[in-house]
Design a protein around this motif. Structure first.
Motif, PDB file in Angstrom:
ATOM      1  N   UNK A 175      56.404  45.823  84.663  1.00  0.00           N
ATOM      2  CA  UNK A 175      56.137  47.167  84.140  1.00  0.00           C
ATOM      3  C   UNK A 175      55.287  47.154  82.870  1.00  0.00           C
ATOM      4  N   UNK A 176      55.264  46.039  82.167  1.00  0.00           N
ATOM      5  CA  UNK A 176      54.492  45.961  80.935  1.00  0.00           C
ATOM      6  C   UNK A 176      52.988  46.010  81.167  1.00  0.00           C
ATOM      7  N   UNK A 177      52.579  45.889  82.416  1.00  0.00           N
ATOM      8  CA  UNK A 177      51.149  45.977  82.748  1.00  0.00           C
ATOM      9  C   UNK A 177      50.556  47.291  82.232  1.00  0.00           C
ATOM     10  N   UNK A 178      51.320  48.377  82.345  1.00  0.00           N
ATOM     11  CA  UNK A 178      50.819  49.683  81.931  1.00  0.00           C
ATOM     12  C   UNK A 178      50.578  49.757  80.425  1.00  0.00           C
ATOM     13  N   UNK A 179      51.359  49.006  79.651  1.00  0.00           N
ATOM     14  CA  UNK A 179      51.216  49.041  78.201  1.00  0.00           C
ATOM     15  C   UNK A 179      49.917  48.391  77.746  1.00  0.00           C
ATOM     16  N   UNK A 180      49.372  47.501  78.556  1.00  0.00           N
ATOM     17  CA  UNK A 180      48.190  46.747  78.159  1.00  0.00           C
ATOM     18  C   UNK A 180      46.901  47.336  78.706  1.00  0.00           C
ATOM     19  N   UNK A 199      56.239  58.416  90.602  1.00  0.00           N
ATOM     20  CA  UNK A 199      57.671  58.150  90.491  1.00  0.00           C
ATOM     21  C   UNK A 199      57.929  56.965  89.567  1.00  0.00           C
ATOM     22  N   UNK A 200      57.055  55.952  89.616  1.00  0.00           N
ATOM     23  CA  UNK A 200      57.205  54.796  88.727  1.00  0.00           C
ATOM     24  C   UNK A 200      57.080  55.223  87.267  1.00  0.00           C
ATOM     25  N   UNK A 201      56.115  56.100  86.968  1.00  0.00           N
ATOM     26  CA  UNK A 201      55.946  56.598  85.602  1.00  0.00           C
ATOM     27  C   UNK A 201      57.175  57.380  85.138  1.00  0.00           C
ATOM     28  N   UNK A 213      59.483  56.479  81.890  1.00  0.00           N
ATOM     29  CA  UNK A 213      59.726  57.429  80.806  1.00  0.00           C
ATOM     30  C   UNK A 213      61.213  57.555  80.484  1.00  0.00           C
ATOM     31  N   UNK A 214      62.057  57.281  81.478  1.00  0.00           N
ATOM     32  CA  UNK A 214      63.508  57.324  81.263  1.00  0.00           C
ATOM     33  C   UNK A 214      64.046  55.977  80.788  1.00  0.00           C
ATOM     34  N   UNK A 270      54.093  68.688  78.599  1.00  0.00           N
ATOM     35  CA  UNK A 270      55.506  68.966  78.373  1.00  0.00           C
ATOM     36  C   UNK A 270      55.708  69.242  76.887  1.00  0.00           C
ATOM     37  N   UNK A 271      56.823  69.865  76.552  1.00  0.00           N
ATOM     38  CA  UNK A 271      57.088  70.138  75.142  1.00  0.00           C
ATOM     39  C   UNK A 271      57.210  68.834  74.364  1.00  0.00           C
ATOM     40  N   UNK A 272      57.727  67.810  75.008  1.00  0.00           N
ATOM     41  CA  UNK A 272      57.864  66.509  74.344  1.00  0.00           C
ATOM     42  C   UNK A 272      56.495  65.980  73.930  1.00  0.00           C
ATOM     43  N   UNK A 273      55.507  66.065  74.822  1.00  0.00           N
ATOM     44  CA  UNK A 273      54.168  65.585  74.507  1.00  0.00           C
ATOM     45  C   UNK A 273      53.544  66.414  73.385  1.00  0.00           C
TER      46      UNK A 273
END
Length: 522
Positions: free
Chosen positions: A58-63, A84-86, A90-91, A194-197
């Motif tokens: 999953x760390x692939x997305x961070x890079x 769905x993966x995203x 996020x959770x 979203x309100x969070x963003x």
């Protein structure tokens, strides 16, 4: 024939009749062309390999350097898997074939590919881990190419459709807007946040203001007293700067544009953690580019415009002018003096400047000289409403502050108190409605000078001499004092802002006062 709409069939039959070809020949040519161009740019293998890499690690997305959205995958199933993966990430959950399986057991598209076992196949060889960045870039690039195809098709269909009123310039403007969105990587439109963003963005802005030490989180006007009141120029704001002729609207606007561009240039040369400036675009519908440049040179060299035009300068003046011109040569300030621009043409030119020079501030001098689309020429109020809405849309679309100058009605001159009010905005209440901020520039000495009594002579009466002395005393007390009344501010308080105006150079500066109470301000 079932592949074509009734309108398209009618158009093809008309073309066949005009060219002397049989209807079947035309349909055959179009069918062959359609078959040859039907496949959109895509690489399903690259999508599968990238998804496999994400599900393995999953760390692939961070890079990733290239942001990937679910809708940029060509295969709808891949879109749903990535989305769905995203959601799981996020959770703070793990996205893997096992954790994804419950969400796709009933997915019909997945069943056609072998069911949930397809998720395991994505991670079978792990080839995507060798080059996840390259795969992400390819997915992103192919998505942009598909958007280009969509824009091209829309352009062709719009150009062929003559059933409604034909306005080629509108269609060209729309095509350029679509291409700009593709260049920004957002051709499918901005998704709802979203309100969070939104809250995270707000916190970043507040943090930036705190870290700056001066409470600034946007672009500076270069005038401390004005920045203090308005918290500087934030992106997406429409600011209306209004005043009667002679108040100095254009001078204040050129000062702000220059200060913003100069701050950006200074940041480029010296570096630093915070850039409070930006390249600026000045759309001058009233003055030519050389007239505007002359005014800016006069402001910065502190030589009167009259002396510049007449050439009556001392050697020291010329040296200051030469130094100022060298300083301004690298200034990221762009002047467009095209007359009689429509709001659509202005937006097209602004998008081009944004793309080429990454402008961060737009000034329009002035709003009433812009033209609408032509559909509301019989109603000037509706046309001004269309223009003000267009300027607000431009500010949001390019995410830059837009300062639009505006004339005021002559009702100001009929009152004893000449200070402008919101009701004085000329020709349309929509200007006030669409604006995020409304500034009124006012100089009391301008009006006082217009009622200057005759200079006393040896034959003057004591009353005339006393009248002149009273006037002179009052004029000296307010000379070179100006104010900006922030009459509307969506995100802050209203009130007066003191400024110093050097009329000989048409230059505004902040007063050198620690306490504005000396000028009658809080």
């Amino acid at each position: 024939k079932n592949k074509f709409s009734a309108r398209t069939l009618a158009r093809l039959r008309s073309s066949a009749h005009q060219s002397g070809m049989a209807e079947t020949e035309v349909l055959s040519l179009v069918q062959n062309d359609s078959d040859s161009t039907r496949k959109l740019p895509s690489n399903l293998e690259a999508e599968a390999a990238f998804l496999g890499a994400v599900l393995i690690d999953n760390r692939v997305l961070e890079e990733l350097q290239t942001p990937i959205r679910p809708d940029q995958f060509f295969e709808p199933l891949h879109q749903r898997i990535f989305e769905r993966a995203l959601t799981l990430l996020e959770r703070n959950a793990t996205a893997s074939p096992v954790t994804l399986r419950p969400y796709f057991e009933a997915d019909e598209a997945l069943k056609e590919l072998g069911g949930p076992s397809y998720l395991a196949k994505l991670t079978a060889n792990g080839a995507g881990l060798l080059a996840p960045r390259e795969l992400a870039q390819q997915i992103y690039d192919l998505a942009l190419l598909r958007e280009l195809v969509s824009v091209g098709r829309g352009l062709v269909e719009g150009a062929l459709d003559t059933s409604e009123e034909v306005d080629p310039m509108d269609r060209i403007s729309q095509a350029e807007a679509d291409l700009f969105q593709v260049a920004e990587g957002a051709a499918t439109g901005k998704e709802a946040s979203s309100f969070r963003e939104a809250a995270l963005e707000a916190i970043k802005m507040v943090e930036s203001a705190m870290n700056s030490g001066g409470g600034l989180s946007g672009k500076t006007s270069g005038l401390d007293s004005l920045d203090r009141k308005t918290s500087v120029l934030h992106n997406s704001l429409l600011i209306i700067l209004a005043g009667r002729p002679g108040m100095g609207k254009t001078s204040l606007a050129t000062n702000i544009a220059f200060n913003c561009a100069e701050a950006h240039l200074q940041w480029q040369q010296d570096g630093g953690d915070h850039n409070y400036g930006a390249p600026a675009a000045f759309f001058s519908l009233e003055m030519s580019a050389d007239q505007l440049a002359t005014r800016i040179l006069a402001e910065q060299a502190e030589i009167s415009s009259e002396a510049l035009r007449s050439g009556k300068m001392s050697r020291d003046d010329f040296q200051r002018l030469s130094f100022a011109s060298q300083k301004l040569a690298e200034l990221p300030l762009f002047i467009d003096d095209t007359p009689a621009l429509t709001i659509g043409a202005l937006r097209t030119r602004a998008r081009r400047l944004k793309r080429r020079h990454d402008i961060g501030l737009i000034v329009v001098d002035y709003l009433q000289l812009l033209q609408g689309s032509g559909r509301a020429n019989d109603n000037r109020v509706n046309e001004i409403s269309e223009i003000s809405r267009g300027l607000k849309t431009l500010a949001k679309e390019l995410s830059v502050p837009v300062i639009a100058l505006s004339q005021l009605s002559r009702a100001v001159e009929q009152r004893e108190d000449k200070r402008p009010r919101l009701s004085d905005l000329r020709e349309s209440g929509s200007i006030e409605q669409d604006a995020d901020m409304v500034w009124f520039v006012y100089r009391e000495d301008y009006y006082l000078e217009s009622i200057k009594p005759d200079f006393p002579t040896e034959n003057s009466t004591p009353e005339a001499i006393e009248k002149y002395r009273d006037w002179e005393e009052k004029f000296e007390a307010i000379k070179n004092r100006a104010s900006v009344n922030v009459a509307k501010q969506r995100h802050g308080s209203t009130g007066q802002v003191p400024l110093h105006f050097q009329s000989e150079f048409t230059k505004f500066t902040s007063p050198n006062l620690k306490d504005y109470s000396d000028w009658g301000y809080e």
